[in-house]
Design a protein around this motif. Structure first.
Motif, mmCIF file in Angstrom:
data_model
loop_
_atom_site.group_PDB
_atom_site.id
_atom_site.type_symbol
_atom_site.label_atom_id
_atom_site.label_comp_id
_atom_site.label_asym_id
_atom_site.label_seq_id
_atom_site.Cartn_x
_atom_site.Cartn_y
_atom_site.Cartn_z
ATOM 1 N N PHE A 163 -31.176 -16.499 112.201
ATOM 2 C CA PHE A 163 -32.400 -15.889 111.689
ATOM 3 C C PHE A 163 -32.160 -14.391 111.635
ATOM 4 O O PHE A 163 -31.737 -13.792 112.629
ATOM 5 C CB PHE A 163 -33.587 -16.211 112.607
ATOM 6 N N TYR A 164 -32.401 -13.783 110.486
ATOM 7 C CA TYR A 164 -32.213 -12.343 110.303
ATOM 8 C C TYR A 164 -33.576 -11.685 110.150
ATOM 9 O O TYR A 164 -34.348 -12.040 109.263
ATOM 10 C CB TYR A 164 -31.387 -12.048 109.048
ATOM 11 N N LYS A 165 -33.834 -10.732 111.014
ATOM 12 C CA LYS A 165 -35.063 -9.942 110.924
ATOM 13 C C LYS A 165 -34.653 -8.575 110.387
ATOM 14 O O LYS A 165 -33.875 -7.855 111.005
ATOM 15 C CB LYS A 165 -35.687 -9.829 112.307
ATOM 16 N N VAL A 166 -35.182 -8.213 109.218
ATOM 17 C CA VAL A 166 -34.790 -6.993 108.525
ATOM 18 C C VAL A 166 -35.888 -5.949 108.710
ATOM 19 O O VAL A 166 -37.039 -6.177 108.337
ATOM 20 C CB VAL A 166 -34.548 -7.266 107.020
ATOM 21 N N GLY A 167 -35.532 -4.812 109.290
ATOM 22 C CA GLY A 167 -36.495 -3.740 109.513
ATOM 23 C C GLY A 167 -36.423 -2.711 108.398
ATOM 24 O O GLY A 167 -35.370 -2.484 107.815
ATOM 25 N N GLY A 168 -37.546 -2.107 108.099
ATOM 26 C CA GLY A 168 -37.574 -1.078 107.061
ATOM 27 C C GLY A 168 -38.166 -1.586 105.768
ATOM 28 O O GLY A 168 -38.730 -2.671 105.698
ATOM 29 N N ASN A 169 -38.020 -0.796 104.718
ATOM 30 C CA ASN A 169 -38.630 -1.094 103.424
ATOM 31 C C ASN A 169 -37.703 -1.889 102.516
ATOM 32 O O ASN A 169 -37.524 -1.563 101.351
ATOM 33 C CB ASN A 169 -39.060 0.202 102.747
ATOM 34 N N ALA A 170 -37.115 -2.944 103.037
ATOM 35 C CA ALA A 170 -36.227 -3.801 102.255
ATOM 36 C C ALA A 170 -37.060 -4.789 101.438
ATOM 37 O O ALA A 170 -38.250 -4.994 101.689
ATOM 38 C CB ALA A 170 -35.271 -4.545 103.174
ATOM 39 N N ALA A 171 -36.406 -5.418 100.477
ATOM 40 C CA ALA A 171 -37.099 -6.366 99.608
ATOM 41 C C ALA A 171 -37.617 -7.572 100.387
ATOM 42 O O ALA A 171 -38.658 -8.116 100.075
ATOM 43 C CB ALA A 171 -36.171 -6.826 98.492
ATOM 44 N N THR A 172 -36.885 -8.000 101.377
ATOM 45 C CA THR A 172 -37.317 -9.107 102.226
ATOM 46 C C THR A 172 -37.210 -8.678 103.680
ATOM 47 O O THR A 172 -36.342 -7.885 104.036
ATOM 48 C CB THR A 172 -36.494 -10.384 101.968
ATOM 49 N N ASN A 173 -38.114 -9.182 104.505
ATOM 50 C CA ASN A 173 -38.133 -8.798 105.911
ATOM 51 C C ASN A 173 -37.554 -9.866 106.827
ATOM 52 O O ASN A 173 -37.401 -9.621 108.012
ATOM 53 C CB ASN A 173 -39.551 -8.465 106.341
ATOM 54 N N ALA A 174 -37.266 -11.036 106.280
ATOM 55 C CA ALA A 174 -36.703 -12.106 107.099
ATOM 56 C C ALA A 174 -35.938 -13.081 106.214
ATOM 57 O O ALA A 174 -36.358 -13.386 105.102
ATOM 58 C CB ALA A 174 -37.802 -12.838 107.847
ATOM 59 N N LEU A 175 -34.803 -13.534 106.735
ATOM 60 C CA LEU A 175 -33.984 -14.544 106.076
ATOM 61 C C LEU A 175 -33.438 -15.471 107.156
ATOM 62 O O LEU A 175 -33.326 -15.077 108.319
ATOM 63 C CB LEU A 175 -32.796 -13.915 105.347
ATOM 64 N N PHE A 176 -33.073 -16.668 106.766
ATOM 65 C CA PHE A 176 -32.406 -17.555 107.714
ATOM 66 C C PHE A 176 -31.537 -18.539 106.949
ATOM 67 O O PHE A 176 -31.671 -18.736 105.748
ATOM 68 C CB PHE A 176 -33.406 -18.302 108.601
#
Length: 186
Positions: free
Chosen positions: A127-140
């Protein structure tokens, strides 16, 4: 001489009358408080080779074992893509990791990796939690390493402003974790 004294006296009375109001203070800027109902889950059983729990407030669209889980009030969609493994698990894992790191490192403040292992159900993933103003905030991604592989990512249909959509991202991230935790391969 009486006229200037009377005028001065009237001026002071009028000045005192208008100056006795309460001081006007500007209100501080307010923030929109986003609250969502407590999640209720039901098991999604399909003709596809997997099942998992899905939030009852979400709307589902199925396209050949790939799903769009839509959250209209949050303007968000979780995209789930299923693929069968045909001796290409290394390529599938590399593609999932490239999607996370190559596409999001420019806008992301940080990417937190959270491994997931459920040996009883043979579900392994990240599970990837992406911080900041990215296009997506979570991927898995989730896999059994031999037959099944699924990826998931959430996209919000609003200008990426992490602070503004934080309550919604946390809500949807919890739902995505629930999908991983309840994944069953058939």
């Amino acid at each position: 001489m009486k006229l200037p004294v009377i005028n001065s006296f009237l001026f002071l009375i009028v000045l005192g009358f208008f100056s006795c109001k309460e001081e006007t203070v500007p209100k501080p800027a307010s923030q929109l408080r986003l609250e969502y109902p407590a999640p209720k889950y039901t098991e999604l059983t399909t003709n596809c080779p997997f099942s998992f729990d899905v939030n009852t407030i979400a709307q589902l669209k199925n396209n050949s074992c790939s799903y769009e889980i839509q959250y209209p009030k949050m303007k968000a969609t979780v995209y789930l893509t299923y693929k069968e493994v045909h001796n290409d698990i290394d390529k599938l894992l590399q593609d999932a990791q490239n999607l996370t790191y190559k596409l999001h490192t420019l806008k992301a403040d940080d990417i937190l990796e959270q491994p997931f292992v459920n040996p009883n159900k043979k579900v392994f993933g990240m599970f990837y939690k992406v911080g900041g103003n990215a296009a997506t905030n979570a991927l898995f991604y989730a896999t059994d390493s031999t037959k099944h592989f699924m990826t998931g990512s959430v996209y919000f249909y609003a200008k990426p402003n992490y602070d503004s959509i934080l309550p919604a991202t946390q809500y949807v991230q919890d739902d995505m974790r629930r999908i991983m935790e309840t994944m069953k391969w058939k």
